[in-house]
Structures are given as structure tokens and as C-alpha cells.
Write a protein that holds these residues in place. Sequence first.
Motif, PDB file in Angstrom:
ATOM      1  N   GLU A 183       0.825  -1.227   0.000  1.00 20.94           N
ATOM      2  CA  GLU A 183       0.000   0.000   0.000  1.00 20.94           C
ATOM      3  C   GLU A 183       0.850   1.265   0.000  1.00 20.94           C
ATOM      4  N   GLU A 184       1.829   1.297  -0.864  1.00 22.49           N
ATOM      5  CA  GLU A 184       2.689   2.489  -0.907  1.00 22.49           C
ATOM      6  C   GLU A 184       2.515   3.200  -2.244  1.00 22.49           C
ATOM      7  N   ASP A 185       2.408   4.495  -2.180  1.00 23.26           N
ATOM      8  CA  ASP A 185       2.306   5.306  -3.379  1.00 23.26           C
ATOM      9  C   ASP A 185       3.615   5.177  -4.153  1.00 23.26           C
ATOM     10  N   ILE A 186       3.522   4.854  -5.431  1.00 18.46           N
ATOM     11  CA  ILE A 186       4.734   4.641  -6.222  1.00 18.46           C
ATOM     12  C   ILE A 186       5.542   5.927  -6.331  1.00 18.46           C
ATOM     13  N   LEU A 187       4.855   7.049  -6.319  1.00 25.03           N
ATOM     14  CA  LEU A 187       5.563   8.330  -6.423  1.00 25.03           C
ATOM     15  C   LEU A 187       5.891   8.921  -5.055  1.00 25.03           C
ATOM     16  N   ALA A 188       5.770   8.082  -4.012  1.00 30.15           N
ATOM     17  CA  ALA A 188       5.964   8.607  -2.649  1.00 30.15           C
ATOM     18  C   ALA A 188       7.330   9.261  -2.472  1.00 30.15           C
ATOM     19  N   LYS A 189       8.346   8.642  -3.058  1.00 28.90           N
ATOM     20  CA  LYS A 189       9.692   9.186  -2.871  1.00 28.90           C
ATOM     21  C   LYS A 189       9.808  10.563  -3.515  1.00 28.90           C
ATOM     22  N   ASN A 190       9.297  10.663  -4.740  1.00 26.73           N
ATOM     23  CA  ASN A 190       9.324  11.971  -5.408  1.00 26.73           C
ATOM     24  C   ASN A 190       8.510  12.995  -4.612  1.00 26.73           C
TER      25      ASN A 190
END
Lengths: 113, 241
Positions: free
Chosen positions: B25-32
Motif C-alpha cells: 500500500e505504498e504510493d509509487i511516487l511517494a519518494k518523489n
Amino acid sequence: MHELGITQSIVEIALRTAEGQQAKKIHSVTLEVGSLAGVVAEALQFCYEACSKESLLEGSRLIIEEVQAQARCRDCAVEYPLTDMLDCCPACGSASGDLFCGEELRIKEMEID
Amino acid sequence: MCIDCGCAAPDHHHEETPRKTVRIEEDILAKNNRLAAGNRALFARQGIFSLNLVSSPGSGKTSLLEKTLADLKNEINFAVLEGDQQTANDAERIATTGVPVHQINTGAGCHLDAHMVGHGLEHFDLDSLQILMIENVGNLVCPASFDLGEDFKVSLLSVTEGEDKPLKYPQMFRASEIMLINKVDLLPYVQFDLAKCREYAERVHPGIKIFEISCYRGEGLDAWYSWLKEQAERKACRNKE
């Protein structure tokens, strides 16, 4: 082709999770992708194959679950599915709907040994 | 038939594989998005107003910057981050105005991301900076998904391109608070329906702020400059509070 950058993030998150779980094998990675997220599933699959080479992800399946975009009409509050961003409210014809899902870009889960 | 191995023997067992499902359940763009939030916090601390300029290649992003910097650089301290796949040509054009500029080459990349911008900032004196202009890679698709930490995305569209661009690339125009219609000096020579263009943009993004400009002849630039100055002042004031 921003799918390449997105795939690199998927691979990064998946490998990090696999390491944390001390996985020996990764069978599949499942994504939730909104129908209006602006990414092309075929391009993700293509990039995934390339980006997973020579890692624990090599040979694993990328499963893409599409999330249907939905909007809520500002005028009559009806909720309706959208096929593109410009669809009008089917009940009152208003063009001012607020998208409340359909832009997701999320790793949901992965299957490992 | 055995569903595990496909063999014909009906009555045999396979070793239970310890396959397990891990929820992420992690947003793929979370790091950006995290890095963009870092940039945004830095801009807020320093009172820097920042814009992310997006358009197709050739709409006039670099010309807009050249003209804006030449006309306002004595009043406002600018810096420019230039994004292109290859060459430092645009940075060289900006450098002739005397404004600090740094070129980011994305190579195969089709957009700038928050990480590149974060490092790009290392090239500027942030204490004196008032407006940061980020010229994204010429592309109306990919940069829409990548937050850089800017105050606003600004979409530039020129009258030689066709008035239906907002409908064709709704994601980008939805993400942009501002739309600049450039090259209006060419309106007499091209088939471009200005009213329709405004209507389409409004449909995709109700309330989008639109400026009609010509970087070549200077039409409409005063309104754009006033807006820029007002926004920069507001941001600087918020910083002092």
C-alpha cells in the motif's frame, strides 16, 4: 515514457520490501493504477521486464489492477464513472465534477517465498 | 489433472510452498512526493516563489524566460533551472541575461523530478533568491505526474499549435494553475480560435488563470509581470510573518 521512472520506483519499493521480509523468491507484484493516472499498462509491463533483470524480481509477474475513475457532481452530488476527464454528469449534464478516484498509482502487495 | 504440475496422476501431493502475500500500500511516487515536499519547505523558509514551466517543445518557454528576465531582473532576483534531455543550449541563452542558471540534462528522462531540482538548487545563493523558474523538459504528458515542490505549474501553449491542446492533454492543464497563450502576434496568420481555447481550458480546469502574450512583440506581458511581482511579494511576506 515516464513509465520507466515509475517502474524504477516500483522496483525500488519491491526490492526494499523483499529484503525486509527476507524473501527468497518474488512471485508477483500487484499495482493499483487509476484509469486516469496517465500511465499505460503495456509500457509498465515492458519496463518492468527490463528493470527487474538480474534482481530478485526477475521472472516475477507484474499484476496491474485498474481502478475505475469516478467523479462527484458539484451541482447534484451524483457519483458517476468517468472514461475521460471531460465526461459530464449523466444526471444533470453539469461539466463540473470532482474526481475522487482514478488517479491512483500504488503498489498494493507482493507475493513472496 | 493435478493443477500444480499439470501431470495426469490424480492422487498425489506437492510440498506446500510457503508463499505469502505482503501488503505494501505504498504510493509509487511517494519518494518523489517526499523530496518535493522538502523542496517546498525550503522555498517556504526562504520566501522563494517558484514556477514549473511546462509545454510542448517550441511553445516558447525559453523565450518567455529571456524576455521576463531581461525586463524584471533589475527589480527581482531570479534563478533558472533548465531541463532538457541533451545540450546546454537553453542555459547558454539564459546566461546571456546575466541571471544565475543551471542546466539539468535528463538523458533518457522525459521530465524533471524533485530529486534533480533539489540538487539543482545547490548551484544558487538561496538567501537572495526571490523567484525560481524551472523550465521543464518540453513534453505535455510526463511532467504532469511529478511534483517538484513548485508553487504553481504554468502551462504554455502557442497559437501555432491548435486550440484543442487542453482537451488533448487534460492532465497537464488540470495540474496547471496558470495557462499562457503565447505568440498572439501570429493570430492574424493562423487558424486558432482564442475563445475556444479559453473555453476548453476552463472545461478541463475551472478557474484556470489565463494570460495572452507575445514574447516577440511584448503584448500582454505587463499583466504577467504584475502577477509575478505580486506573487513573489506575497511569498516573501509570508516568510517574514
